[in-house]
Design a protein around this motif. Structure first.
Motif, mmCIF file in Angstrom:
data_model
loop_
_atom_site.group_PDB
_atom_site.id
_atom_site.type_symbol
_atom_site.label_atom_id
_atom_site.label_comp_id
_atom_site.label_asym_id
_atom_site.label_seq_id
_atom_site.Cartn_x
_atom_site.Cartn_y
_atom_site.Cartn_z
ATOM 1 N N ASP A 189 43.773 33.985 33.353
ATOM 2 C CA ASP A 189 43.456 33.971 31.917
ATOM 3 C C ASP A 189 43.191 35.388 31.415
ATOM 4 N N LEU A 190 42.452 36.154 32.207
ATOM 5 C CA LEU A 190 42.106 37.521 31.813
ATOM 6 C C LEU A 190 43.357 38.400 31.739
ATOM 7 N N VAL A 191 44.234 38.253 32.749
ATOM 8 C CA VAL A 191 45.475 39.036 32.772
ATOM 9 C C VAL A 191 46.359 38.665 31.579
ATOM 10 N N ARG A 192 46.490 37.371 31.305
ATOM 11 C CA ARG A 192 47.322 36.922 30.183
ATOM 12 C C ARG A 192 46.736 37.384 28.853
ATOM 13 N N ALA A 193 45.414 37.347 28.733
ATOM 14 C CA ALA A 193 44.764 37.738 27.470
ATOM 15 C C ALA A 193 44.954 39.223 27.180
ATOM 16 N N THR A 194 45.040 40.043 28.241
ATOM 17 C CA THR A 194 45.189 41.481 28.033
ATOM 18 C C THR A 194 46.658 41.908 28.081
ATOM 19 N N GLY A 195 47.576 40.994 28.430
ATOM 20 C CA GLY A 195 49.002 41.327 28.487
ATOM 21 C C GLY A 195 49.356 42.289 29.600
ATOM 22 N N LEU A 196 48.476 42.373 30.589
ATOM 23 C CA LEU A 196 48.638 43.294 31.708
ATOM 24 C C LEU A 196 49.779 42.839 32.635
ATOM 25 N N SER A 197 50.382 43.798 33.339
ATOM 26 C CA SER A 197 51.329 43.485 34.406
ATOM 27 C C SER A 197 50.550 43.492 35.710
ATOM 28 N N ALA A 198 50.813 42.502 36.563
ATOM 29 C CA ALA A 198 50.011 42.407 37.784
ATOM 30 C C ALA A 198 50.872 42.111 39.004
ATOM 31 N N LEU A 199 50.513 42.765 40.111
ATOM 32 C CA LEU A 199 51.105 42.477 41.419
ATOM 33 C C LEU A 199 49.962 42.004 42.306
ATOM 34 N N ILE A 200 50.056 40.760 42.767
ATOM 35 C CA ILE A 200 48.924 40.118 43.431
ATOM 36 C C ILE A 200 49.335 39.646 44.819
ATOM 37 N N ALA A 201 48.775 40.282 45.851
ATOM 38 C CA ALA A 201 49.070 39.877 47.225
ATOM 39 C C ALA A 201 48.230 38.668 47.585
ATOM 40 N N THR A 202 48.867 37.679 48.191
ATOM 41 C CA THR A 202 48.139 36.488 48.618
ATOM 42 C C THR A 202 48.849 35.810 49.787
#
Ligand code: ADP
Ligand code: ADP
Length: 225
Positions: A189-202
């Protein structure tokens, strides 16, 4: 321009008793603006190494790191450090919050280091805590917060300097499955709200499936699907 380009990244760790470890052998990827991408691979495959290189915390032996159209591999150390502070937010599996400071102070401090005036830094910290549902907890120290709450504060700290890209290394990996699921939702939600690009290792394929795209790191290279 894409938010992030990694092109032909090669990295070998030298000097170990078992000889050199070739971790990355020409890893390439692109992250579009506003895109959230999963990086999936088993432990030891080189996810942390790739994220550290993308986040300018480590350097590659070969290859290019381009953030927001700027080739970081051509910059001097000082310019690269400044770019890292401004452009990149980092989240680790363990929160690494400073124990002697409150949640709000942990979000304010990196902004002060980046030249943001204190009043503005405090306002941003409050707004971020509000977004992750922790506005009443700003005055608490990390030890007074649950594991999930500590990670939510770490998300706010990573966002504090309004970066272009977010790099996260198993961001909910130390939480129990139910908490992990919920806290991951807060992060998305936070990433979508800020329009950020994210690379998430999992490791978690259910979490990976909630992102826009899944990349696998296999034998030092990136594969899709
Ligand atoms: P992952 O995040 O996928 O678990 P890492 O990037 O942490 O993988 O590690 C990839 C490989 O590189 C592992 O074999 C690890 O032991 C090795 N490695 C990581 N850091 C170093 C280092 N500083 N020196 C030597 N080997 C390292
Ligand atoms: P969890 O089961 O999620 O680990 P805890 O039992 O650690 O939760 O805490 C439950 C709630 O109580 C959390 O919201 C946490 O922030 C709060 N809490 C725990 N210890 C303290 C404390 N020493 N001071 C203030 N709040 C606390």
């Amino acid at each position: 321009d894409p938010a992030l380009i990694l092109d032909g990244i090669v990295k070998t760790y030298r000097g170990g008793i078992a000889g050199p470890v070739e971790v990355l052998r020409g890893a390439s990827l692109e992250l579009a603006r506003g895109e959230v991408v999963a990086l999936v691979a088993p432990s030891g495959a080189g996810k942390s190494t790739l994220l550290h290189i993308a986040g300018l915390l480590d350097t590659a032996d070969q290859g290019q790191v381009v953030i927001d159209g700027l080739d970081m591999t051509r910059m001097g150390d000082a310019a690269r450090t400044a770019a890292r502070r401004q452009q990149v937010g980092f989240i680790y599996q363990f929160h690494h919050l400073l124990p002697e400071f409150t949640a709000a102070e942990n979000i304010v401090l990196p902004q002060l280091a980046n030249g943001v005036p204190r009043a503005e830094a405090q306002a941003r910290a409050q707004a971020l805590l509000d977004k992750v549902g922790l506005s009443p907890r700003g005055g608490h120290r990390p030890a007074q917060l649950s594991g999930g709450e500590q990670q939510r504060v770490a998300f706010c700290r990573a966002m504090a300097n309004q970066p272009q890209i977010l790099l996260a290394d198993e961001p909910t990996g130390n939480l129990d499955p139910g908490t992990s699921d919920q806290v991951f939702g807060v992060l998305m939600d936070l990433v979508r709200a800020t329009g950020l690009s994210a690379l998430i290792a999992t490791h978690n394929l259910d979490l990976a499936a909630r992102m826009d795209r899944v990349l696998r790191l296999d034998a030092g290279r990136i594969a899709t699907g």
